[in-house]
Design a protein around this motif. Structure first.
Motif, PDB file in Angstrom:
ATOM      1  N   GLY A   1       0.826  -1.215   0.000  1.00 17.54           N
ATOM      2  CA  GLY A   1       0.000   0.000   0.000  1.00 17.54           C
ATOM      3  C   GLY A   1       0.856   1.258   0.000  1.00 17.54           C
ATOM      4  O   GLY A   1       0.558   2.229  -0.703  1.00 17.54           O
ATOM      5  N   ILE A   2       1.938   1.252   0.769  1.00 19.02           N
ATOM      6  CA  ILE A   2       2.822   2.430   0.818  1.00 19.02           C
ATOM      7  C   ILE A   2       3.516   2.623  -0.526  1.00 19.02           C
ATOM      8  O   ILE A   2       3.663   3.749  -1.011  1.00 19.02           O
ATOM      9  CB  ILE A   2       3.860   2.291   1.956  1.00 19.02           C
ATOM     10  N   ARG A   3       3.943   1.514  -1.145  1.00 21.96           N
ATOM     11  CA  ARG A   3       4.595   1.608  -2.462  1.00 21.96           C
ATOM     12  C   ARG A   3       3.721   2.351  -3.462  1.00 21.96           C
ATOM     13  O   ARG A   3       4.213   3.063  -4.332  1.00 21.96           O
ATOM     14  CB  ARG A   3       4.833   0.205  -3.029  1.00 21.96           C
ATOM     15  N   GLN A   4       2.403   2.128  -3.353  1.00 21.71           N
ATOM     16  CA  GLN A   4       1.491   2.723  -4.337  1.00 21.71           C
ATOM     17  C   GLN A   4       0.936   4.072  -3.889  1.00 21.71           C
ATOM     18  O   GLN A   4       0.091   4.651  -4.572  1.00 21.71           O
ATOM     19  CB  GLN A   4       0.345   1.738  -4.612  1.00 21.71           C
ATOM     20  N   SER A   5       1.423   4.563  -2.760  1.00 19.32           N
ATOM     21  CA  SER A   5       0.880   5.799  -2.210  1.00 19.32           C
ATOM     22  C   SER A   5       1.910   6.921  -2.315  1.00 19.32           C
ATOM     23  O   SER A   5       3.104   6.668  -2.448  1.00 19.32           O
ATOM     24  CB  SER A   5       0.519   5.565  -0.734  1.00 19.32           C
ATOM     25  N   VAL A   6       1.466   8.165  -2.248  1.00 22.95           N
ATOM     26  CA  VAL A   6       2.418   9.269  -2.173  1.00 22.95           C
ATOM     27  C   VAL A   6       2.885   9.462  -0.728  1.00 22.95           C
ATOM     28  O   VAL A   6       3.927  10.034  -0.481  1.00 22.95           O
ATOM     29  CB  VAL A   6       1.833  10.609  -2.700  1.00 22.95           C
ATOM     30  N   LYS A   7       2.087   8.962   0.216  1.00 27.56           N
ATOM     31  CA  LYS A   7       2.473   9.103   1.623  1.00 27.56           C
ATOM     32  C   LYS A   7       3.513   8.048   2.002  1.00 27.56           C
ATOM     33  O   LYS A   7       3.337   6.871   1.684  1.00 27.56           O
ATOM     34  CB  LYS A   7       1.239   8.957   2.541  1.00 27.56           C
TER      35      LYS A   7
ATOM     36  N   SER B   1       2.370   4.564   6.876  1.00 28.00           N
ATOM     37  CA  SER B   1       1.028   4.029   7.101  1.00 28.00           C
ATOM     38  C   SER B   1       0.865   3.785   8.602  1.00 28.00           C
ATOM     39  O   SER B   1       1.637   3.033   9.198  1.00 28.00           O
ATOM     40  CB  SER B   1       0.852   2.720   6.318  1.00 28.00           C
TER      41      SER B   1
ATOM     42  N   ASN C   1      -1.091  10.759  11.627  1.00 28.32           N
ATOM     43  CA  ASN C   1      -1.580  10.873  10.255  1.00 28.32           C
ATOM     44  C   ASN C   1      -1.199  12.193   9.610  1.00 28.32           C
ATOM     45  O   ASN C   1      -1.202  12.321   8.391  1.00 28.32           O
ATOM     46  CB  ASN C   1      -3.107  10.701  10.214  1.00 28.32           C
TER      47      ASN C   1
END
Ligand code: FE2
Length: 177
Positions: A15-21, A24, A139
């Motif tokens: 999920g992090i790989r695909q996120s700009v953030k 997590s 967050n």
């Protein structure tokens, strides 16, 4: 009581790989905060916080720079699959690549407790800049916010002792990629 749930770390890192953030947050409770983070290019500051931290490398290796009470800089190599304990109040700088991932366990900040983010001059080691935050919610990604502050200001990056200017990282700022 809140229903208990299992968290799959493989799914979290994907999920992090695909996120700009770059982070997590798994949970935030008074005595326990857990998050997974990928490495930030150009991470250079030392973080000083009131909570013990436990770090487990899920993927890849980390060079954890830290300062002893005498001010000596040391480097711990934390390899994939290894775990370590960082006592509260220890200035530490977790340096690892954007395709490496760490699980961090700490506790929520209490009333009146601040996190400090300190930069030192790479040329003469003089203190360069310090950002102070009361972190109420992970967050909000406080690390990215203080990096924007530091790299956004040439004055903050200019050493008052020797005049050396810390350059911006070659990639985007550590918080934005
Ligand atoms: Fe300097």
């Amino acid at each position: 009581m809140r229903v208990m749930e299992a968290v799959n770390l493989q799914e979290i890192t994907e999920g992090i790989r695909q996120s700009v953030k770059p982070v997590s947050i798994l949970w935030q409770a008074p005595d326990s905060v857990a998050f997974v983070a990928r490495g930030r290019p150009g991470r250079s500051e030392f973080h000083v916080d009131p909570s013990d931290e436990v770090m487990l490398m899920i993927k890849g290796d980390m060079h954890l720079h830290y300062l002893t009470p005498e001010g000596e800089e040391k480097v711990l190599l934390l390899r994939e699959g290894e775990i370590m304990y960082c006592p509260a109040g220890t200035p530490h700088s977790p340096r690892f690549s954007p395709d490496a991932f760490v699980l961090v366990l700490e506790r929520k900040r209490r009333e009146g407790e601040d996190d400090r983010f300190r930069w030192y001059c790479a040329n003469c080691k003089a203190p360069l800049y310090e950002a102070v935050r009361h972190v109420t919610d992970y967050n909000s990604d406080p690390v990215s916010r203080v990096y924007e502050e530091f790299y956004g200001s040439e004055q903050a990056r200019t050493c008052r002792q020797c005049g050396h200017v810390t350059p911006r990282p070659e990639t985007a700022s550590p918080g934005t990629r």
